[in-house]
Motif scaffolding. Structure first.
Motif, mmCIF file in Angstrom:
data_model
loop_
_atom_site.group_PDB
_atom_site.id
_atom_site.type_symbol
_atom_site.label_atom_id
_atom_site.label_comp_id
_atom_site.label_asym_id
_atom_site.label_seq_id
_atom_site.Cartn_x
_atom_site.Cartn_y
_atom_site.Cartn_z
ATOM 1 N N ALA A 225 2.549 18.578 8.332
ATOM 2 C CA ALA A 225 1.102 18.383 8.430
ATOM 3 C C ALA A 225 0.722 17.731 9.753
ATOM 4 N N ASP A 226 -0.429 18.118 10.259
ATOM 5 C CA ASP A 226 -0.974 17.468 11.443
ATOM 6 C C ASP A 226 -1.496 16.073 11.102
ATOM 7 N N LEU A 227 -1.914 15.904 9.856
ATOM 8 C CA LEU A 227 -2.419 14.608 9.414
ATOM 9 C C LEU A 227 -2.128 14.440 7.929
ATOM 10 N N ILE A 228 -1.575 13.290 7.564
ATOM 11 C CA ILE A 228 -1.380 12.912 6.171
ATOM 12 C C ILE A 228 -2.260 11.700 5.885
ATOM 13 N N VAL A 229 -2.992 11.761 4.784
ATOM 14 C CA VAL A 229 -3.717 10.599 4.267
ATOM 15 C C VAL A 229 -2.998 10.163 3.001
ATOM 16 N N HIS A 230 -2.466 8.963 3.013
ATOM 17 C CA HIS A 230 -1.611 8.527 1.899
ATOM 18 C C HIS A 230 -1.923 7.082 1.550
ATOM 19 N N GLU A 231 -1.885 6.787 0.260
ATOM 20 C CA GLU A 231 -2.097 5.411 -0.169
ATOM 21 C C GLU A 231 -0.954 4.505 0.279
ATOM 22 N N ALA A 232 -1.304 3.237 0.514
ATOM 23 C CA ALA A 232 -0.315 2.196 0.803
ATOM 24 C C ALA A 232 -0.822 0.943 0.100
ATOM 25 N N THR A 233 -0.789 0.984 -1.219
ATOM 26 C CA THR A 233 -1.442 -0.040 -2.013
ATOM 27 C C THR A 233 -0.847 -1.421 -1.785
ATOM 28 N N LEU A 234 0.473 -1.485 -1.679
ATOM 29 C CA LEU A 234 1.146 -2.772 -1.599
ATOM 30 C C LEU A 234 2.188 -2.785 -0.480
ATOM 31 N N GLU A 235 2.649 -3.990 -0.158
ATOM 32 C CA GLU A 235 3.680 -4.165 0.871
ATOM 33 C C GLU A 235 5.043 -3.781 0.326
ATOM 34 N N HIS A 236 5.988 -3.605 1.242
ATOM 35 C CA HIS A 236 7.306 -3.117 0.852
ATOM 36 C C HIS A 236 8.019 -4.067 -0.123
ATOM 37 N N ALA A 237 7.812 -5.368 0.001
ATOM 38 C CA ALA A 237 8.470 -6.329 -0.891
ATOM 39 C C ALA A 237 8.024 -6.163 -2.339
ATOM 40 N N MET A 238 6.917 -5.478 -2.556
ATOM 41 C CA MET A 238 6.384 -5.284 -3.904
ATOM 42 C C MET A 238 6.567 -3.838 -4.362
ATOM 43 N N ALA A 239 7.599 -3.171 -3.854
ATOM 44 C CA ALA A 239 7.812 -1.757 -4.161
ATOM 45 C C ALA A 239 7.994 -1.514 -5.656
#
Length: 304
Positions: A225-239
């Motif tokens: 994809a030329d552009l992805i819109v994706h959620e990033a609800t939380l930080e990596h420590a809270m995976a």
């Protein structure tokens, strides 16, 4: 194509972020717009843009959680009260029709324009000859979809200078030649437009994800994809917490963009727990894996 983020918060609004909605301009021509999700207050957010409900031709609802649909009944009614008679089509999971019809019935409301509601499954949703839209099932507690919008390849540039040298005057014939058609000139010559076109221009691809934990359909949806819109609800420590609730972290979104060989990533759906400084930290986590990451803010626009 252009995207404008009307809401970028997860779950509940904050002072600076409304809940999810993305306004999409599908092409360079016309004023028509598409809307991806419609959280509470979306029509208020529209008031701060150059668009209005009457511009919206299609609405794509990823899933039926309130932060993605509670703004829909009000927008539908306002569109009618403003006098719009242009058709509107809704796409979304099973239950969307019942939700819309029940809200309108119980509130004594109606629409004065043609309203179509398509409850979808994974696969191609439509192809209008310019854009092809497909849906993929995501990992979330309720039925939820992501969308892949693919622009058909464009014809190459017409060699206008070469045609003029060959005695073909600019005008209506050029439009036919640009489409790759054959035309007959007044002197009897036949010109094949395909022989005067440069290489085709590759169409753009945008992948817009609903709420999701990492899952098997993600790579297919995002591939190249030329552009992805994706959620990033939380930080990596809270995976673990994020994934258990059907959400992703900043690093998981970035890892997908990297593995999909995408050109750009915009992260959104940011938990209300994060201050502006916390959101900047999410962006830094994503950029550590995928440098071409941007952080969506309300009214942030991205063009392709």
């Amino acid at each position: 194509m252009e995207l404008t983020f009307l809401g970028t918060s997860a779950g509940v609004p904050t002072r600076s972020r409304n809940v999810t909605a993305i306004l999409f301009k599908p092409g360079d021509q016309g004023s028509g717009r598409w809307l991806f999700d419609c959280g509470e207050g979306t029509q208020h957010q529209l008031l701060r843009t150059a668009s209005h409900p009457g511009n919206i031709e299609k609405i794509f609802i990823s899933h039926l959680h309130g932060d993605h649909i509670f703004g829909l009944p009000g927008l539908l009614c306002s569109r009618s009260m403003a006098g719009s008679v242009a058709p509107l089509t809704l796409y979304g999971p099973e239950g969307l029709r019942e939700y819309v019809e029940t809200c309108l019935r119980l509130s004594g409301s109606w629409t004065d324009y043609p309203l179509e509601i398509h409850e979808i499954e994974a696969g191609q949703i439509f192809d209008d000859g310019d854009l092809r839209v497909s849906a993929a099932s995501l990992v979330h507690p309720v039925e939820c979809y992501g969308w892949r919008i693919e622009q058909h390849d464009r014809p190459g540039t017409l060699d206008a200078r070469g045609l003029a040298a060959a005695g073909v005057s600019p005008g209506p014939l050029f439009q036919k030649l640009k489409k790759g058609e054959r035309v007959r000139l007044e002197d009897g010559r036949v010109i094949d437009g395909r022989e005067w076109l440069g290489p085709p221009q590759r169409g753009k691809t945008v992948a817009i994800f609903g709420d999701t934990a990492p899952g098997p359909a993600a790579l297919m949806l995002a591939n190249g994809a030329d552009l992805i819109v994706h959620e990033a609800t939380l930080e990596h420590a809270m995976a673990e917490k994020a994934n258990s609730r059907g959400h992703s972290t900043s690093r998981q979104a970035a890892a997908l963009a990297r593995d999909a060989h995408a050109a750009r990533l915009i992260i959104t759906h940011i938990s209300s727990r994060y201050s502006p400084e916390g959101a900047a930290a999410l962006l830094a986590e994503s950029r550590a894996l995928f440098p071409e990451t941007e952080l969506a803010e309300d009214f942030y626009s991205a063009s392709l």
